[in-house]
Design a protein around this motif. Structure first.
Motif, PDB file in Angstrom:
ATOM      1  N   ALA A  10       0.856  -1.976   0.313  1.00  0.00           N
ATOM      2  CA  ALA A  10       0.313  -0.336  -0.211  1.00  0.00           C
ATOM      3  C   ALA A  10       0.802   1.127   0.364  1.00  0.00           C
ATOM      4  CB  ALA A  10      -0.987   0.328   1.140  1.00  0.00           C
ATOM      5  N   LEU A  11       1.501   1.391   0.361  1.00  0.00           N
ATOM      6  CA  LEU A  11       2.673   1.788   0.952  1.00  0.00           C
ATOM      7  C   LEU A  11       3.566   2.735  -0.253  1.00  0.00           C
ATOM      8  CD1 LEU A  11       4.942   4.179   1.873  1.00  0.00           C
ATOM      9  CD2 LEU A  11       5.813   2.302   3.250  1.00  0.00           C
ATOM     10  N   PHE A  12       4.126   1.460  -1.064  1.00  0.00           N
ATOM     11  CA  PHE A  12       4.718   0.981  -1.933  1.00  0.00           C
ATOM     12  C   PHE A  12       4.038   2.042  -3.709  1.00  0.00           C
ATOM     13  CE2 PHE A  12       6.589  -0.819  -6.043  1.00  0.00           C
ATOM     14  CZ  PHE A  12       7.718  -0.691  -6.000  1.00  0.00           C
ATOM     15  N   ALA A  13       2.919   1.774  -3.467  1.00  0.00           N
ATOM     16  CA  ALA A  13       1.773   2.165  -4.333  1.00  0.00           C
ATOM     17  C   ALA A  13       1.608   3.128  -4.135  1.00  0.00           C
ATOM     18  CB  ALA A  13       0.447   1.853  -4.735  1.00  0.00           C
ATOM     19  N   MET A  14       1.494   4.348  -3.294  1.00  0.00           N
ATOM     20  CA  MET A  14       0.644   5.035  -2.513  1.00  0.00           C
ATOM     21  C   MET A  14       2.312   6.356  -3.183  1.00  0.00           C
ATOM     22  SD  MET A  14       0.092   7.129   0.754  1.00  0.00           S
ATOM     23  CE  MET A  14      -1.013   8.307   0.204  1.00  0.00           C
ATOM     24  N   THR A  15       3.563   5.885  -3.125  1.00  0.00           N
ATOM     25  CA  THR A  15       4.660   6.498  -3.377  1.00  0.00           C
ATOM     26  C   THR A  15       5.048   6.313  -5.262  1.00  0.00           C
ATOM     27  OG1 THR A  15       6.184   5.295  -2.663  1.00  0.00           O
ATOM     28  CG2 THR A  15       5.671   6.556  -0.971  1.00  0.00           C
ATOM     29  N   ASP A  16       4.281   5.582  -5.550  1.00  0.00           N
ATOM     30  CA  ASP A  16       4.895   4.987  -7.017  1.00  0.00           C
ATOM     31  C   ASP A  16       5.418   4.377  -7.544  1.00  0.00           C
ATOM     32  OD1 ASP A  16       4.321   5.331 -10.114  1.00  0.00           O
ATOM     33  OD2 ASP A  16       5.218   6.796 -10.434  1.00  0.00           O
ATOM     34  N   GLY A  17       5.990   3.883  -6.626  1.00  0.00           N
ATOM     35  CA  GLY A  17       7.110   3.063  -6.455  1.00  0.00           C
ATOM     36  C   GLY A  17       8.414   3.512  -6.303  1.00  0.00           C
ATOM     37  N   LYS A  18       8.219   4.929  -5.556  1.00  0.00           N
ATOM     38  CA  LYS A  18       9.648   5.231  -5.479  1.00  0.00           C
ATOM     39  C   LYS A  18       9.925   5.459  -3.938  1.00  0.00           C
ATOM     40  CE  LYS A  18       8.675   9.087  -8.300  1.00  0.00           C
ATOM     41  NZ  LYS A  18       7.566   9.250  -8.836  1.00  0.00           N
ATOM     42  N   ARG A  19       9.038   5.157  -3.328  1.00  0.00           N
ATOM     43  CA  ARG A  19       9.712   4.424  -1.289  1.00  0.00           C
ATOM     44  C   ARG A  19       9.335   2.983  -1.161  1.00  0.00           C
ATOM     45  NH1 ARG A  19      10.671   9.178   2.125  1.00  0.00           N
ATOM     46  NH2 ARG A  19      11.739   8.603   2.231  1.00  0.00           N
ATOM     47  N   PHE A  20       9.747   2.812  -0.071  1.00  0.00           N
ATOM     48  CA  PHE A  20       9.563   1.829   0.665  1.00  0.00           C
ATOM     49  C   PHE A  20       9.610   1.688   1.916  1.00  0.00           C
ATOM     50  CE2 PHE A  20      14.213   1.431   0.000  1.00  0.00           C
ATOM     51  CZ  PHE A  20      14.236   0.856   0.446  1.00  0.00           C
ATOM     52  N   GLY A  21       9.114   0.354   2.610  1.00  0.00           N
ATOM     53  CA  GLY A  21       9.000   0.664   4.383  1.00  0.00           C
ATOM     54  C   GLY A  21       9.877  -0.599   4.693  1.00  0.00           C
ATOM     55  N   SER A  22      10.626  -0.632   5.385  1.00  0.00           N
ATOM     56  CA  SER A  22      11.286  -1.546   6.288  1.00  0.00           C
ATOM     57  C   SER A  22      10.531  -1.713   7.520  1.00  0.00           C
ATOM     58  CB  SER A  22      12.892  -1.388   5.723  1.00  0.00           C
ATOM     59  OG  SER A  22      12.902  -1.228   5.261  1.00  0.00           O
ATOM     60  N   THR A  23      10.037  -2.638   7.855  1.00  0.00           N
ATOM     61  CA  THR A  23       8.843  -3.037   8.990  1.00  0.00           C
ATOM     62  C   THR A  23       9.463  -2.898   9.960  1.00  0.00           C
ATOM     63  OG1 THR A  23       7.127  -3.951   7.824  1.00  0.00           O
ATOM     64  CG2 THR A  23       7.436  -4.302  10.581  1.00  0.00           C
ATOM     65  N   ILE A  24       9.239  -1.499  10.940  1.00  0.00           N
ATOM     66  CA  ILE A  24      10.572  -1.204  12.154  1.00  0.00           C
ATOM     67  C   ILE A  24       9.295  -2.258  13.670  1.00  0.00           C
ATOM     68  CG2 ILE A  24      11.901   0.408  11.200  1.00  0.00           C
ATOM     69  CD1 ILE A  24      10.259   2.239  12.742  1.00  0.00           C
ATOM     70  N   ASP A  25       8.505  -2.146  12.840  1.00  0.00           N
ATOM     71  CA  ASP A  25       7.007  -2.162  14.188  1.00  0.00           C
ATOM     72  C   ASP A  25       6.401  -2.925  13.969  1.00  0.00           C
ATOM     73  OD1 ASP A  25       4.218  -0.374  15.781  1.00  0.00           O
ATOM     74  OD2 ASP A  25       6.346  -1.387  17.549  1.00  0.00           O
ATOM     75  N   LEU A  26       5.250  -4.311  14.082  1.00  0.00           N
ATOM     76  CA  LEU A  26       4.235  -4.592  13.400  1.00  0.00           C
ATOM     77  C   LEU A  26       3.295  -5.221  14.963  1.00  0.00           C
ATOM     78  CD1 LEU A  26       2.452  -6.481  11.099  1.00  0.00           C
ATOM     79  CD2 LEU A  26       4.024  -7.636  11.644  1.00  0.00           C
ATOM     80  N   HIS A  27       1.888  -4.700  15.259  1.00  0.00           N
ATOM     81  CA  HIS A  27       1.566  -5.596  15.917  1.00  0.00           C
ATOM     82  C   HIS A  27       0.151  -5.988  15.196  1.00  0.00           C
ATOM     83  CE1 HIS A  27       2.875  -3.020  19.418  1.00  0.00           C
ATOM     84  NE2 HIS A  27       3.183  -1.906  18.382  1.00  0.00           N
ATOM     85  N   VAL A  28      -0.209  -7.831  16.046  1.00  0.00           N
ATOM     86  CA  VAL A  28      -1.272  -8.577  15.047  1.00  0.00           C
ATOM     87  C   VAL A  28      -2.216  -8.700  16.430  1.00  0.00           C
ATOM     88  CG1 VAL A  28      -1.598 -10.441  14.079  1.00  0.00           C
ATOM     89  CG2 VAL A  28       0.207  -8.944  13.213  1.00  0.00           C
ATOM     90  N   HIS A  29      -3.768  -8.962  16.101  1.00  0.00           N
ATOM     91  CA  HIS A  29      -4.562  -8.793  16.842  1.00  0.00           C
ATOM     92  C   HIS A  29      -4.916 -10.179  16.433  1.00  0.00           C
ATOM     93  CE1 HIS A  29      -4.386  -5.969  19.870  1.00  0.00           C
ATOM     94  NE2 HIS A  29      -3.920  -5.052  18.719  1.00  0.00           N
ATOM     95  N   TYR A  30      -5.137 -11.383  16.656  1.00  0.00           N
ATOM     96  CA  TYR A  30      -6.014 -12.602  15.791  1.00  0.00           C
ATOM     97  C   TYR A  30      -7.039 -12.099  16.683  1.00  0.00           C
ATOM     98  CZ  TYR A  30      -1.024 -13.145  14.647  1.00  0.00           C
ATOM     99  OH  TYR A  30       0.416 -12.871  14.266  1.00  0.00           O
TER     100      TYR A  30
END
Length: 134
Positions: free
Chosen positions: A65-85
């Motif tokens: 979603a981030l990659f698409a929003m920046t038209d492929g110019k920026r990528f994100g390296s996950t630094i924090d991930l919270h998941v609720h199952y």
């Protein structure tokens, strides 16, 4: 669907392993909808998809979603991930929805939802990603 940034790039090996499939993307809104193949090989002894695979699917939703929003110019390296199952997930097709909550200069804040084969919300996630230039 019209051509997207994802049509111009080969799928990463992790996305191929997870069965990543683009359903819809809105780069201006920073939203994406995907499907994944929750394979029987991803199951724990109870026959449900192991939570780490669900977390990977959510992570592999929010980042694009981030990659698409920046038209492929920026990528994100996950630094924090919270998941609720919220419920167990059986093998089969699952869908996800992701969105960019806030895009900063160095960090992006992301949100995602994962739905089981019956369309029931099964997991939610939030993440922060350090931004890099491609």
């Amino acid at each position: 669907m019209t051509e997207t940034i994802f049509d111009r790039l080969p799928a990463p090996p992790a996305a191929e392993t997870l069965g990543w499939e683009l359903i819809a993307v809105d780069p201006k809104a920073g939203t994406i909808e995907l499907a994944f193949d929750a394979k029987p090989a991803f199951c724990n002894p109870t026959g449900h998809v192991q939570g780490g695979f669900l977390a990977a699917m959510l992570d592999d939703t929010m980042g694009p979603a981030l990659f698409a929003m920046t038209d492929g110019k920026r990528f994100g390296s996950t630094i924090d991930l919270h998941v609720h199952y919220l419920r167990a997930v059986k093998p089969g097709r699952v869908t996800t929805k992701g969105r960019v909550v806030k895009l900063g200069a160095r960090v992006a804040f992301l949100q995602g939802d994962l739905f089981d084969a019956d369309g029931r919300l099964a997991a939610t996630a939030t993440a922060s990603a350090s931004l890099g230039d491609l």
